[in-house]
Every structure is written in C-alpha cells, then in structure tokens.
Enzyme design. Structure first.
Site, PDB file in Angstrom:
ATOM      1  N   TYR A  59       0.858  -1.189   0.000  1.00  0.00           N
ATOM      2  CA  TYR A  59       0.000   0.000   0.000  1.00  0.00           C
ATOM      3  C   TYR A  59       0.895   1.240   0.000  1.00  0.00           C
ATOM      4  O   TYR A  59       1.626   1.498   0.958  1.00  0.00           O
ATOM      5  CB  TYR A  59      -0.906   0.044   1.226  1.00  0.00           C
ATOM      6  CG  TYR A  59      -1.969  -1.019   1.287  1.00  0.00           C
ATOM      7  CD1 TYR A  59      -2.171  -1.935   0.254  1.00  0.00           C
ATOM      8  CD2 TYR A  59      -2.804  -1.120   2.401  1.00  0.00           C
ATOM      9  CE1 TYR A  59      -3.146  -2.906   0.331  1.00  0.00           C
ATOM     10  CE2 TYR A  59      -3.800  -2.087   2.483  1.00  0.00           C
ATOM     11  CZ  TYR A  59      -3.959  -2.978   1.445  1.00  0.00           C
ATOM     12  OH  TYR A  59      -4.935  -3.944   1.533  1.00  0.00           O
ATOM     13  N   PRO A 207     -15.844  -4.834   2.147  1.00  0.00           N
ATOM     14  CA  PRO A 207     -17.212  -5.219   2.518  1.00  0.00           C
ATOM     15  C   PRO A 207     -18.275  -4.266   1.986  1.00  0.00           C
ATOM     16  O   PRO A 207     -19.465  -4.593   2.030  1.00  0.00           O
ATOM     17  CB  PRO A 207     -17.172  -5.201   4.047  1.00  0.00           C
ATOM     18  CG  PRO A 207     -16.129  -4.176   4.381  1.00  0.00           C
ATOM     19  CD  PRO A 207     -15.080  -4.357   3.316  1.00  0.00           C
ATOM     20  N   LEU A 208     -17.851  -3.110   1.485  1.00  0.00           N
ATOM     21  CA  LEU A 208     -18.787  -2.162   0.876  1.00  0.00           C
ATOM     22  C   LEU A 208     -18.609  -2.103  -0.644  1.00  0.00           C
ATOM     23  O   LEU A 208     -18.980  -1.126  -1.286  1.00  0.00           O
ATOM     24  CB  LEU A 208     -18.604  -0.769   1.484  1.00  0.00           C
ATOM     25  CG  LEU A 208     -18.885  -0.674   2.982  1.00  0.00           C
ATOM     26  CD1 LEU A 208     -18.607   0.737   3.497  1.00  0.00           C
ATOM     27  CD2 LEU A 208     -20.322  -1.077   3.283  1.00  0.00           C
ATOM     28  N   GLY A 209     -18.062  -3.184  -1.212  1.00  0.00           N
ATOM     29  CA  GLY A 209     -17.885  -3.196  -2.663  1.00  0.00           C
ATOM     30  C   GLY A 209     -17.032  -2.043  -3.150  1.00  0.00           C
ATOM     31  O   GLY A 209     -17.332  -1.432  -4.172  1.00  0.00           O
ATOM     32  N   ARG A 210     -15.956  -1.757  -2.390  1.00  0.00           N
ATOM     33  CA  ARG A 210     -15.064  -0.625  -2.701  1.00  0.00           C
ATOM     34  C   ARG A 210     -15.838   0.679  -2.841  1.00  0.00           C
ATOM     35  O   ARG A 210     -15.564   1.502  -3.695  1.00  0.00           O
ATOM     36  CB  ARG A 210     -14.259  -0.935  -3.956  1.00  0.00           C
ATOM     37  CG  ARG A 210     -13.349  -2.138  -3.772  1.00  0.00           C
ATOM     38  CD  ARG A 210     -12.632  -2.553  -5.040  1.00  0.00           C
ATOM     39  NE  ARG A 210     -11.841  -3.745  -4.759  1.00  0.00           N
ATOM     40  CZ  ARG A 210     -12.305  -4.992  -4.729  1.00  0.00           C
ATOM     41  NH1 ARG A 210     -13.584  -5.202  -4.977  1.00  0.00           N
ATOM     42  NH2 ARG A 210     -11.529  -6.012  -4.449  1.00  0.00           N
ATOM     43  N   GLY A 211     -16.819   0.820  -1.955  1.00  0.00           N
ATOM     44  CA  GLY A 211     -17.600   2.051  -1.908  1.00  0.00           C
ATOM     45  C   GLY A 211     -18.864   2.034  -2.730  1.00  0.00           C
ATOM     46  O   GLY A 211     -19.755   2.877  -2.524  1.00  0.00           O
ATOM     47  N   PHE A 212     -18.989   1.087  -3.658  1.00  0.00           N
ATOM     48  CA  PHE A 212     -20.131   1.102  -4.566  1.00  0.00           C
ATOM     49  C   PHE A 212     -21.442   0.837  -3.840  1.00  0.00           C
ATOM     50  O   PHE A 212     -22.490   1.414  -4.178  1.00  0.00           O
ATOM     51  CB  PHE A 212     -19.925   0.058  -5.671  1.00  0.00           C
ATOM     52  CG  PHE A 212     -20.791   0.287  -6.881  1.00  0.00           C
ATOM     53  CD1 PHE A 212     -20.346   1.055  -7.939  1.00  0.00           C
ATOM     54  CD2 PHE A 212     -22.060  -0.255  -6.963  1.00  0.00           C
ATOM     55  CE1 PHE A 212     -21.146   1.275  -9.056  1.00  0.00           C
ATOM     56  CE2 PHE A 212     -22.873  -0.049  -8.066  1.00  0.00           C
ATOM     57  CZ  PHE A 212     -22.406   0.722  -9.115  1.00  0.00           C
ATOM     58  N   SER A 214     -22.404   1.803  -1.098  1.00  0.00           N
ATOM     59  CA  SER A 214     -22.904   2.980  -0.383  1.00  0.00           C
ATOM     60  C   SER A 214     -23.868   3.790  -1.228  1.00  0.00           C
ATOM     61  O   SER A 214     -24.612   4.630  -0.715  1.00  0.00           O
ATOM     62  CB  SER A 214     -21.736   3.874   0.039  1.00  0.00           C
ATOM     63  OG  SER A 214     -21.178   4.527  -1.092  1.00  0.00           O
TER      64      SER A 214
END
Length: 332
Positions: A59, A207-212, A214
C-alpha cells in the site's frame, strides 16, 4: 445513535473489535489522500474500539505501513496491527506476481516491522498464495516467526479450500482475509463454512464493494484519474455499473426505510453472518469511520435478511470482482 465501544471478537489468541479498519485508501488506490486526516481517523478508530487496523507492504509502496506506524506510535498497546505480504508490485497497478518462499516471508516481516516501527506484528497475512512453492513452506516460515515472537497470529488471503486445510494442518491459521460483501458472496458455498469449522475468523475486505454499495458512486467521472476502480474493477465499468446501480438503489431504499444508510446495512448484514466475521471497511475520514462503526450495533430481523437476500442473491452483481489478471491469483 451514540457510538459506544464496539463488541469484541476473537482472532486466534487476539481480542479485537467486531469491526476493523482497512487502510488501503489512506495511502493508495483511491485518489489523493490526506495523511493528517488518516492519522486522526486511526486515532478515532481506537477510541471507538475499532482495534484491528489492517494495511499491507504494497500500500503506497510502503507508505501505508509507515503512516500506520506513526499513527499508533504512542498507543501501540491499543492497536491490533495487521499487515500483509506476498504481492509483487514494482510499479503502478495492483501487482504482477506473488512470492511465498521462506526467505521472502522472513524478509517481508523484517521490512514491515521496520516500516511500522514495532517489535512484533499482531497478525501477518499472506496476501495471495504462491503456487510455485508448497503452502507448507510458506506457513512453516510464518510459524518460525511466531516462535520467535515476531508475529502473534498468521493468516491467509483469497486461498482455496484445499490450501486452507493444508495450511491449517501445518500451523493454526487464525484468520482468512477475503472479499465478502453483498455483491461478492461466493465464499458462502464452501470457504466460509470451512473457516467456521476450523475456528478461523473471516476478515472480509471490501465489505462495501469498494464504496459502490454505499450508493455514492454513480459515474466513473466522479473518481480520481488515478483511482484503481477505473481500470481494475469490471463492476464499475459501463454496462455493469448501470446494472449494479439498479440493485444498489433498491437496497438503499430498504436501508433508508429502516433508518440506516446503505453502508451501515451492508456491514450489518456481514455482522449477521456469524460471530467469527470481522469486516474491515476502509475509511479515510472520521465521519465515514463513525458511520461504519454504527453498523456493529444494528439488528436485522429475519424479514430484513430475506429482503436483502432477494435483492442480492449470490451471483447477482454484474461483472467480475477483479480484472482477469487479478482473478488469476484468487482461490489458489
């Protein structure tokens, strides 16, 4: 609601908050980052009992570990530090290969300890399985680090069931980090039940689909030019994105009717998958961290879970979760 300290979970011998914090976006992948806000977010996480803080050696090409090390330097006893090794990433992109040989395992640990500025790692993951060496060699080298006190617990990421069994026979695997969310549910068929039977904690990343999930990402133009979701994520591309937004919007309606945000309900759904599940949503700001942390206190009824499953059954998402190259390193 007013956030109190999170419930606790076990990862091997470690006690952690029921939800962790993924730090990829604090130094990499999602466009320009704010290091000062990242440090404040990590501090706030520890105050809330979000103690499992996860990063990786690649990273920011090491910058992620250095930032995390500085953030916890005066509060090391409150943080459960998790980092990962194995991916070969010489330049831009998500990586070109994997190494899991014994010499590389040890050198990666030494390098991560130096960048983090600590004398031991709480949790050390193999990011992807190196099929050019026996998994017993990789795990054996990790076990030596445990015996020497350099690592407390070890984990795998995106490993196949047979690999998990062989690894666990060589040395107890405390955690399995793998993608798991409403739009990435394939592990529920075999891997999640296997982990449960072996006493392995599942640590879902993205766990949030890379923000999608949301609902905040509507177009590629809303993402920074160097955001890796533009290239490495088929589900964000034209055609797939529009189909996935239909499901996201239906899901958002459910969450809103229940008085929650879509992100909170997506995380709450994971918390209802079992006591051995500790999701690590990313958050680059304190506001997003606090929103996510609230999810650990939400209760979903059987009717709620059935309604969610009707929208997001396994395989509902359009497009693969990684591009073809990255998928070749999954489930090995």
């Amino acid at each position: 609601m007013t956030i109190t300290r999170l419930p606790r979970r076990r990862v091997g011998a470690l006690e952690v908050g029921a939800q962790g914090l993924g730090c990829l976006g604090m130094s990499d992948a999602y466009g320009p980052a704010d290091p000062a806000e990242a440090v404040r977010t990590i501090h706030r996480a520890l105050d809330l009992g979000v103690t499992l803080i996860d990063t990786a050696d690649v990273y920011g090409f090491g910058a992620g570990e250095e930032l995390l090390g500085k953030a916890v330097a005066d509060r090391r006893d409150r943080a459960v530090l998790s980092t990962k090794f194995g991916v070969q990433r010489p330049g831009p992109g998500v990586g070109v290969g994997v190494r899991g040989d014994a010499a590389y395992v040890r050198q990666s640990c030494v390098d991560s300890l130096r960048r983090l500025g600590v004398d031991h790692l709480d949790l050390f993951f193999l990011t992807r399985v190196d099929t050019s060496v026996e998994i017993e060699e990789t795990v054996g080298a990790l076990a030596e680090l445990v015996c020497e006190g350099l690592v407390r617990e070890i984990g795998l990421s995106e490993a196949a069931p047979a690999t998990i069994r062989r690894a666990h026979a060589a040395h107890p695997i405390a955690a399995l980090q793998t993608e798991w969310s409403l739009w990435s549910r394939d592990i529920e068929v075999e891997i999640a039940p296997l982990a449960r039977s072996l006493g392995i904690t599942v640590v879902p990343y993205a766990p949030l689909g890379r923000g999608f999930l949301s609902g905040a990402i509507r177009t590629l133009e809303s993402l920074a030019d160097n955001d890796f979701r533009r290239l490495a994520q088929p589900r964000f591309q034209d055609g797939n994105r529009e189909a996935n937004l239909v499901l996201v919007d239906r899901f958002a309606d459910l969450a809103t009717q229940a008085g929650a945000t879509p992100a909170q309900w997506a995380l709450a759904w994971l918390h209802h998958q079992g006591p051995n599940v500790v999701p690590i949503p990313g958050a680059r700001t304190q506001a997003h961290l606090e929103e996510n942390a609230d999810a650990a206190f939400l209760t979903l009824t059987p009717a709620d879970l059935a309604a969610i499953d009707a929208i997001w059954p396994r395989g509902a998402a359009a497009g693969e979760r990684w591009n073809e190259h990255s998928m070749s390193f999954v489930n090995r």
